[in-house]
Design an enzyme around this catalytic site. Structure first.
Site, PDB file in Angstrom:
ATOM      1  N   VAL A 122       0.869  -1.179   0.000  1.00 44.42           N
ATOM      2  CA  VAL A 122       0.000   0.000   0.000  1.00 44.42           C
ATOM      3  C   VAL A 122       0.899   1.219   0.000  1.00 44.42           C
ATOM      4  CG1 VAL A 122      -1.555   1.361   1.449  1.00 44.42           C
ATOM      5  CG2 VAL A 122      -1.988  -1.077   1.108  1.00 44.42           C
ATOM      6  N   HIS A 139      13.158 -15.853  -6.755  1.00 44.62           N
ATOM      7  CA  HIS A 139      12.071 -16.026  -5.800  1.00 44.62           C
ATOM      8  C   HIS A 139      12.136 -17.311  -5.005  1.00 44.62           C
ATOM      9  CE1 HIS A 139      10.466 -12.919  -8.452  1.00 44.62           C
ATOM     10  NE2 HIS A 139       9.665 -12.595  -7.474  1.00 44.62           N
ATOM     11  N   MET A 150      19.436 -12.764  -2.923  1.00 45.07           N
ATOM     12  CA  MET A 150      18.678 -11.579  -2.535  1.00 45.07           C
ATOM     13  C   MET A 150      19.516 -10.670  -1.623  1.00 45.07           C
ATOM     14  SD  MET A 150      14.724 -12.719  -2.292  1.00 45.07           S
ATOM     15  CE  MET A 150      13.850 -12.862  -3.858  1.00 45.07           C
ATOM     16  N   GLY A 151      19.097  -9.433  -1.540  1.00 42.53           N
ATOM     17  CA  GLY A 151      19.808  -8.455  -0.737  1.00 42.53           C
ATOM     18  C   GLY A 151      20.035  -7.168  -1.517  1.00 42.53           C
ATOM     19  N   ASP A 206      15.829 -10.413   4.490  1.00 47.72           N
ATOM     20  CA  ASP A 206      17.133  -9.764   4.346  1.00 47.72           C
ATOM     21  C   ASP A 206      17.886  -9.621   5.674  1.00 47.72           C
ATOM     22  OD1 ASP A 206      16.827  -9.474   1.637  1.00 47.72           O
ATOM     23  OD2 ASP A 206      15.965  -7.478   1.770  1.00 47.72           O
ATOM     24  N   GLN A 247      14.193 -18.302  -3.112  1.00 44.01           N
ATOM     25  CA  GLN A 247      14.702 -18.045  -1.766  1.00 44.01           C
ATOM     26  C   GLN A 247      13.631 -17.626  -0.767  1.00 44.01           C
ATOM     27  OE1 GLN A 247      18.548 -15.503  -2.205  1.00 44.01           O
ATOM     28  NE2 GLN A 247      17.598 -15.568  -4.213  1.00 44.01           N
ATOM     29  N   ARG A 248      12.516 -17.148  -1.233  1.00 48.12           N
ATOM     30  CA  ARG A 248      11.547 -16.600  -0.271  1.00 48.12           C
ATOM     31  C   ARG A 248      10.278 -17.411  -0.156  1.00 48.12           C
ATOM     32  NH1 ARG A 248      11.609 -10.897  -1.385  1.00 48.12           N
ATOM     33  NH2 ARG A 248      10.587 -10.873   0.631  1.00 48.12           N
ATOM     34  N   ARG A 286      34.726 -23.758 -14.543  1.00 43.23           N
ATOM     35  CA  ARG A 286      34.028 -22.502 -14.754  1.00 43.23           C
ATOM     36  C   ARG A 286      34.076 -21.603 -13.539  1.00 43.23           C
ATOM     37  NH1 ARG A 286      28.406 -24.554 -17.355  1.00 43.23           N
ATOM     38  NH2 ARG A 286      29.078 -24.497 -19.514  1.00 43.23           N
TER      39      ARG A 286
END
Lengths: 341, 341, 341, 341
Positions: free
Chosen positions: B73, B272, B169-170, B127, B274-275, B162
């Site tokens: 919001v 996503h 995330m962060g 986070d 990760q969450r 390689r």
């Protein structure tokens, strides 16, 4: 500097992560040499060791167990060996020893420290019962394994309208039972700190069925015991090998609850699975930090101390303080679990 | 008492565990009534809610996401709605509102609290960047998911010689990068708090190959940025839809490192994954405790406050304090990771 | 059409996936109606059922257990109930019944089919011992859970120089033992199909220690038995409850091996964990295909049949054929395991 | 006998299990010698190898990647090297070569076999697109990783009322998309075999929202393409490095669906995570069996052949036949998924 590392006592996920971290910090950053004693104190007493360089610890971070091996030594035996240990330490030119272990190991560490050896300890116990540190590594992995098992067992219990009594590690304290029970939403948790009343437990589980639920999960720490007189407690007999035949709180509880409730009740004993295998990320980070800070303490000459977690910080506490009291589950923590008798 | 709960902001493993815990503690132990507003603040502003009893929260403990839904919001919109919210609270006879959310939500919570609403907040952010609490739930799960992915990627990188650059995330802080990188033994970690020098990073990875290693893993927080001038930084162009074409530090780093090192470098963006999904046992326990203590704070009338973890205790801190500063990764924590630029 | 579904016998990951698949295929694609009988045959005999539409099966695909519940019914009881069942089927206007279950269920299904009921069966057994299908769902999950446990136990065994004897499910056949033992690299596997010689087993494990290895893992199907006369076999006594005190091949083996080898040996009994919880992707796909094809068979009027996997195809086999023989582990498969006595 | 092993082409969980199995069967049971060429065909062409005895393969069963390394070689380069390879094989006294690899590797194997080298191939592809075998190892692990990610993403999508488009591996065939999509209950699956119509796809997802659902998951094989003309398809431009800026079906679909549906849509690209790390038990068993039977074929002198799974049996098929056709997803399998366009 030259540093010796050893792991002692029961297996615990994260031991290898500590060893690796000690080597990384000491060898790479400080230019130290590190050796590892084989099979705990035995390696020190018998001067059985290997050199630990970067290659030696490559790939061990995520592996369970300990690459150095572990064994239990009688305290008396160790007491007699203090002078021998000092001799080896002198011969090897060691500036410090970092023993990684549980209550017994830390007591031994203190003994050797009092005897004049330069020691920085790292605490290890999946039981999480060392009072001076918020958490020990290995605990999170054990709770994770137990919780995953409980998650699985729930659907089985539900489909068959059963009571399952799941026995988790914890001879003297109920931390694993408490955390895994909370995490999995167990309907009752029994722990060594609070002898349970079998009638109360049966009533609690019974109420659940009366409320229309079709199953119940009870988590029992292996050291949980009934309140005296509340329950016939089988002291066990001998089998044809002369071994004890019957042991385990989960088995007894399953019989007692089945009798009282008229519902199928089954024991599940998780056993060694809780202490082996890949550590969780949490345990790897904590173990790595402990190893790093142990090396720092060595370089600052803070001997007779041990690493500990306080909040988000790693601090040093004295070995004397470390072994004084067992950390038991306090009443408020029971209350939070919302399902402890 | 009557209590309203809502979840707001990004998805986070453990939200359902908080909701369940609030209901268990409030309804069973205190005899309260609990309602849940749908889709965060929107539900409060539009008086869209459902009743939360024991049955409603049955089976949600281990489930990711939030059974109440979530939405964002605009703060301005919320500001205009304070009076409306107060009206709904009065109409519904609510004694307290427990909003569960991140920085934005807590700021909104403070706004409403200052506006006279009885609010007890529960912090949520994968986070882990809220300074007044040691940890927030969701973080452990995110780190666990990232670590498991890194464990998998290591063998791929090694087999193909390689460099893999793994974006986690962060946006503003590097906690997930730091912890997952430490846990998985990454060879370099870049985080928003410390702009990196691309030459330094390339040199570091290059040294590894020179030392005979066949692969390298770099963990990059999505908000990591190069030191100004150190690296051409693609601001992106537009594709045929008018969307930005090129984004992401991992993609850029893979190109830059491949050019400098002459080794195949590939980006992996965890995103996503990760969450979402089942929270770890750690997060379920923390979330459950936060919910329990939020209800206790309501009953003690401690409004304008928020739950927080300090060591092993849950304490209450003021919402004003809660949103003041971001918790960034301090230098010593970088040093412990042994692989941060 | 109207179709009735039921699940019977022991819990098995994938049951919900079959139910969901039946509903999706029948309701969405064919416009059928589907009902589910509660608790297996009991539901049919007592006409206890619920309507299964898309909403009813939403979210169950990945869930263990069975949303319909299960129970065991005495064959005699079922025999007496054939007419009653036919009556209910007529009253409910059912065109077909799809029972999902193991050997006992399929025998019952055949009985009812012979009695004139329109039946299409779906085989289910985590033991994988139904000869007419290459695989049954649930087996892959059980093997996966056992393998993960074995992976964990290896590091514990190694750190402590132990023999671990791990008991997995399989009363009559050794499929779970064979596959999990192969997958985890066990050093010996004992199965019901081939009674083992304890001296041979001890010799094999002993050789491993003589070759310088520090641990050994033995996987034992719960139904594994010693060759007659090769080992004292404790028939068990009674405890204070009148229950059998001592049971389980793993416990016996641990004692026998410890005596012979002079090495610590410990039993681990995996138990119910193997049959609960989220199915693997493999089992979800197989279960979904079984459900889909069961509905197709109903629409083709192929009654008295059962779904089966042959290679990559789902085929229909007669219930009569289905229950004729048990699929036991053939010798060549033992040989491949490279570690079977 | 002397046997040479090599792994070639992309990484695939189970490669180490094959190598280990070859060594166990050949060395222990047949008394053979085994060597491993480094980095695939390169090792053979350059005679770069290591000896593989029991110790060399200890502990690799559960590890992802390949201990022998892998690389891609140009077919032309290999063609020129046939004589060189024959020379090395003669010099090393090799009786057979066991190359483990995908389509390219098997074609190369056939070339060398036609050139007179004694070859027994082992097929490997996570894509599962080799027609002559029911399954290849690595596929089950890839599907498992993708399914676990999809399970996690569902809760995120639901909480935020989003469409998530998840891109999984599969350039030419949609097997991973099909199986993971079925296993996780995706709402649409797009695969290379059937170009999709974007309007149809949008309509399908739109219907779901109209039916009151709050989210949708679309699984897209990386090689999925729109039906010609159905969708503007960005051919990509160049970024400041001259690299392609925009690629990936998931990103395009997220933009196209967001525009059409007015719902937030987000891409998730699983990438390399699918092909690394610990293989599932299923893949470890299949890989172990392939290795065992390859050695048997060598001892029977069945050259120019390859191992394959047919039902529950391992059989040998000719390399010529092996590379003839790609196994694509047939229409009936699409139908079973109940959600394919």
């Amino acid at each position: 500097m030259r540093i010796g590392v050893l792991t002692s006592g029961g297996d615990c996920p994260g031991l290898n992560a500590v060893i690796r971290s000690v080597v990384h910090r000491a060898v790479v950053d400080h230019g130290d040499e590190v050796i590892g004693f084989r099979d705990g104190w035995r390696g020190l007493l018998e001067c059985d060791y290997l050199k630990l360089d970067l290659d030696a610890v490559s790939g061990i971070l995520a592996r369970g167990g300990t690459m150095l091996g572990s064994s239990r030594v009688q305290p008396a035996h160790l007491r007699d060996g203090v002078e021998r240990a000092k001799g080896h330490v002198a011969d090897l030119g060691l500036d410090a020893i970092i023993p990684i272990g549980g209550e017994g190991t830390l007591k031994a560490a203190r003994l050797l420290s009092d005897g004049g050896l330069p020691i920085v300890g790292v605490p290890k116990t999946i039981d999480n019962d060392i009072a001076v540190t918020d958490v020990t590594f290995g605990f999170d992995t054990a709770v994770g394994v137990a919780t995953e098992a409980l998650d699985r067992l729930k659907t089985t219990a539900e489909s068959h309208q059963r009571v399952l009594i799941v026995e988790v590690m914890g001879r003297h304290t109920g931390w694993i039972a408490l955390h895994s029970g909370m995490a999995a939403g167990a309907h009752a948790i029994v722990v060594p700190e609070r002898p349970f009343d079998i009638e109360e437990l049966a009533a609690r589980v019974g109420e659940r069925f009366e409320a229309g639920k079709r199953f119940a999960i009870v988590v029992a720490a292996e050291g949980a015991k009934p309140r005296e007189g509340s329950m016939a407690y089988d002291e066990g007999g001998k089998d044809i090998y002369g071994h004890e035949r019957f042991a385990g709180i989960a088995r007894q509880l399953s019989i007692e609850l089945e009798q009282r409730l008229g519902k199928e009740a089954r024991p599940v004993i998780l056993g060694h699975v809780q202490r082996g295998g890949t550590p969780t990320a949490y345990d790897r980070v904590l173990a790595t930090r402990f190893g790093w800070h142990a090396v720092e303490a060595v370089h600052r000459g803070e001997f007779g101390m041990m690493t500990a977690l306080r909040g988000t910080d790693i601090v040093m506490v004295s070995l004397a303080e470390a072994v004084e009291t067992l950390k038991t589950v306090p009443d408020e923590r029971y209350a939070e679990a919302e399902c402890v008798l």
